[in-house]
Motif scaffolding. Structure first.
Motif, PDB file in Angstrom:
ATOM      1  N   ALA A 191      10.428  -2.559  -7.160  1.00 25.97           N
ATOM      2  CA  ALA A 191      11.964  -2.256  -7.722  1.00 25.97           C
ATOM      3  C   ALA A 191      12.713  -2.096  -6.173  1.00 25.97           C
ATOM      4  N   MET A 192      13.365  -1.213  -6.125  1.00 25.21           N
ATOM      5  CA  MET A 192      14.215  -0.838  -4.668  1.00 25.21           C
ATOM      6  C   MET A 192      13.464  -0.620  -3.634  1.00 25.21           C
ATOM      7  N   GLU A 193      12.209  -0.657  -3.520  1.00 17.88           N
ATOM      8  CA  GLU A 193      11.275  -0.168  -2.318  1.00 17.88           C
ATOM      9  C   GLU A 193      10.851  -1.116  -1.346  1.00 17.88           C
ATOM     10  N   GLY A 194      11.106  -2.577  -1.924  1.00 21.70           N
ATOM     11  CA  GLY A 194      10.532  -3.608  -1.198  1.00 21.70           C
ATOM     12  C   GLY A 194       9.136  -3.898  -1.148  1.00 21.70           C
ATOM     13  N   THR A 195       8.713  -5.077  -0.807  1.00 22.59           N
ATOM     14  CA  THR A 195       7.462  -5.515  -1.072  1.00 22.59           C
ATOM     15  C   THR A 195       6.446  -4.897  -0.218  1.00 22.59           C
ATOM     16  N   ASP A 196       6.580  -4.461   1.060  1.00 23.88           N
ATOM     17  CA  ASP A 196       5.257  -3.825   1.678  1.00 23.88           C
ATOM     18  C   ASP A 196       5.104  -2.485   1.179  1.00 23.88           C
ATOM     19  N   ALA A 197       6.021  -1.740   0.605  1.00 22.81           N
ATOM     20  CA  ALA A 197       5.944  -0.441  -0.153  1.00 22.81           C
ATOM     21  C   ALA A 197       5.401  -0.611  -1.501  1.00 22.81           C
ATOM     22  N   THR A 198       5.835  -1.840  -2.182  1.00 21.88           N
ATOM     23  CA  THR A 198       4.809  -1.931  -3.502  1.00 21.88           C
ATOM     24  C   THR A 198       3.532  -2.097  -3.204  1.00 21.88           C
ATOM     25  N   ILE A 199       3.233  -3.004  -2.275  1.00 20.99           N
ATOM     26  CA  ILE A 199       1.638  -3.108  -1.743  1.00 20.99           C
ATOM     27  C   ILE A 199       0.943  -2.006  -1.669  1.00 20.99           C
ATOM     28  N   GLU A 200       1.581  -1.153  -0.749  1.00 15.12           N
ATOM     29  CA  GLU A 200       0.964   0.150  -0.221  1.00 15.12           C
ATOM     30  C   GLU A 200       0.881   1.097  -1.657  1.00 15.12           C
ATOM     31  N   ARG A 201       1.682   0.948  -2.542  1.00 15.22           N
ATOM     32  CA  ARG A 201       1.630   1.828  -3.858  1.00 15.22           C
ATOM     33  C   ARG A 201       0.444   1.483  -4.468  1.00 15.22           C
ATOM     34  N   ALA A 202       0.251   0.107  -4.698  1.00 16.20           N
ATOM     35  CA  ALA A 202      -0.904  -0.292  -5.367  1.00 16.20           C
ATOM     36  C   ALA A 202      -2.323  -0.011  -4.896  1.00 16.20           C
ATOM     37  N   GLY A 203      -2.255   0.012  -3.392  1.00 18.26           N
ATOM     38  CA  GLY A 203      -3.559   0.368  -2.650  1.00 18.26           C
ATOM     39  C   GLY A 203      -3.735   2.029  -2.785  1.00 18.26           C
ATOM     40  N   SER A 204      -2.709   2.757  -2.720  1.00 15.71           N
ATOM     41  CA  SER A 204      -2.808   3.978  -2.872  1.00 15.71           C
ATOM     42  C   SER A 204      -3.576   4.451  -4.301  1.00 15.71           C
ATOM     43  N   LEU A 205      -2.963   3.621  -5.520  1.00 13.44           N
ATOM     44  CA  LEU A 205      -3.574   3.964  -6.769  1.00 13.44           C
ATOM     45  C   LEU A 205      -5.055   3.630  -6.638  1.00 13.44           C
ATOM     46  N   PHE A 206      -5.453   2.369  -5.987  1.00 11.89           N
ATOM     47  CA  PHE A 206      -6.936   2.074  -6.097  1.00 11.89           C
ATOM     48  C   PHE A 206      -7.716   3.099  -5.124  1.00 11.89           C
ATOM     49  N   ARG A 207      -7.153   3.536  -4.108  1.00 11.74           N
ATOM     50  CA  ARG A 207      -7.732   4.597  -3.436  1.00 11.74           C
ATOM     51  C   ARG A 207      -8.036   5.797  -4.249  1.00 11.74           C
ATOM     52  N   THR A 208      -6.989   6.112  -5.235  1.00 11.82           N
ATOM     53  CA  THR A 208      -7.128   7.361  -6.315  1.00 11.82           C
ATOM     54  C   THR A 208      -8.472   6.933  -7.011  1.00 11.82           C
ATOM     55  N   LEU A 209      -8.411   5.787  -7.423  1.00 14.53           N
ATOM     56  CA  LEU A 209      -9.475   5.333  -8.421  1.00 14.53           C
ATOM     57  C   LEU A 209     -10.757   5.533  -7.579  1.00 14.53           C
TER      58      LEU A 209
END
Length: 293
Positions: A191-209
């Motif tokens: 969305a507004m956060e940009g590509t790198d922040a989107t990738i980081e968010r996906a990585g954070s979700l998987f670290r939670t898993l």
């Protein structure tokens, strides 16, 4: 090549303005830089100090009238936008001048295309043509094919096909241009956060898993999601190459590596790769596949 033509450069953040500046100077153009106080790297001052054919004028993001007045005073009739201006800035405390305020009030939506298209129209009405940001950087556009030593594997290829369908749909609404996919499931949408922040968010979700899995490591439950991510980046269906062109760089690869992403899919001919050789080298070292179609 020597010419008296002056090119206006509206500089956002990152390396893009510097690459375009160097390319324009290689074509013999004098470059008048409109540096955005909230975004542009201060190193642009040193670049100007070293070259008498580069002049920098600092202004706030909200000063549209000053931008026009500066370009008129410098004899600029063609200009280019280079570098990201964070979309969230339109919700910041920056005060727009009367011209920008009027423009914002007349917008149906404040999407990137709508906002930048309106700015381009204002510049055109003032005799300043906004040209494609890739005009001087065509060699940096992604070439079609597999760009790394390793091609996408079967699962990654499935994720690319699925991811492109989703990415093109959201890009059509001018929301973002990147999705992150795992096992044909959408993990994160830009969305507004940009590509790198989107990738980081996906990585954070998987670290939670991963943490949740560690807690129940003696459980008989198994995960249905493969623990690797595929990043898919596309241009908009009617991409205006004057602004908001998809861009990747070495930091994109570094962010992917931290997030556990193993594959990057780009749109050939419509994505800028800042230092393609360095990007491919970084990807090869990280075991990341890059493909452009």
């Amino acid at each position: 090549m020597v010419t008296n033509e002056r090119l206006g450069l509206i500089a956002g953040n990152g390396r893009f303005p510097f690459l375009l500046l160097d390319a324009a100077r290689a074509h013999g153009l004098t470059v008048i830089v409109a540096a955005i106080k909230e975004e542009t790297d201060l190193a642009i001052n040193a670049r100007a100090a070293a070259d008498p054919n580069v002049r920098v004028h600092w202004m706030s993001l909200g000063e549209l009238s000053r931008l026009i007045e500066t370009f008129h005073a410098e004899g600029v009739s063609r200009a280019v936008m280079a570098g990201q201006v964070k979309h969230k800035q339109i919700f910041s405390s920056i005060r727009p001048d009367w011209r920008l305020a009027k423009l914002l009030l007349n917008l149906r939506t404040r999407s990137t295309d709508m906002l930048l298209g309106a700015v381009a129209k204002v510049l055109s009405d003032e005799g300043i043509e906004l040209i494609s940001s890739t005009q001087f950087l065509e060699p940096l556009l992604a070439k079609p094919g597999v760009l790394t030593r390793r091609p996408p594997d079967e699962q990654e290829q499935k994720d690319i096909v699925y991811g492109r369908t989703i990415a093109r749909a959201i890009a059509g609404y001018d929301l973002g241009q990147t999705v992150v996919v795992a096992a044909q499931a959408c993990v994160a949408i830009e969305a507004m956060e940009g590509t790198d922040a989107t990738i980081e968010r996906a990585g954070s979700l998987f670290r939670t898993l991963d943490i949740e899995d560690a807690v129940r490591e003696h459980s008989t439950e198994t995960t249905t999601l493969r623990r690797s991510l595929t990043v898919v980046k596309v241009a908009k269906p009617n991409q205006d190459m004057r602004f908001d062109v998809p861009v990747v760089g070495v930091p994109t690869i570094q962010t992917m590596q931290r997030a556990g992403a193993t594959c990057l899919a780009l749109e050939a001919g419509r994505t800028l790769m800042f230092d393609p050789a360095a990007i491919v080298t970084a990807a090869d070292q990280a075991g990341i596949a890059i493909v452009a179609e």
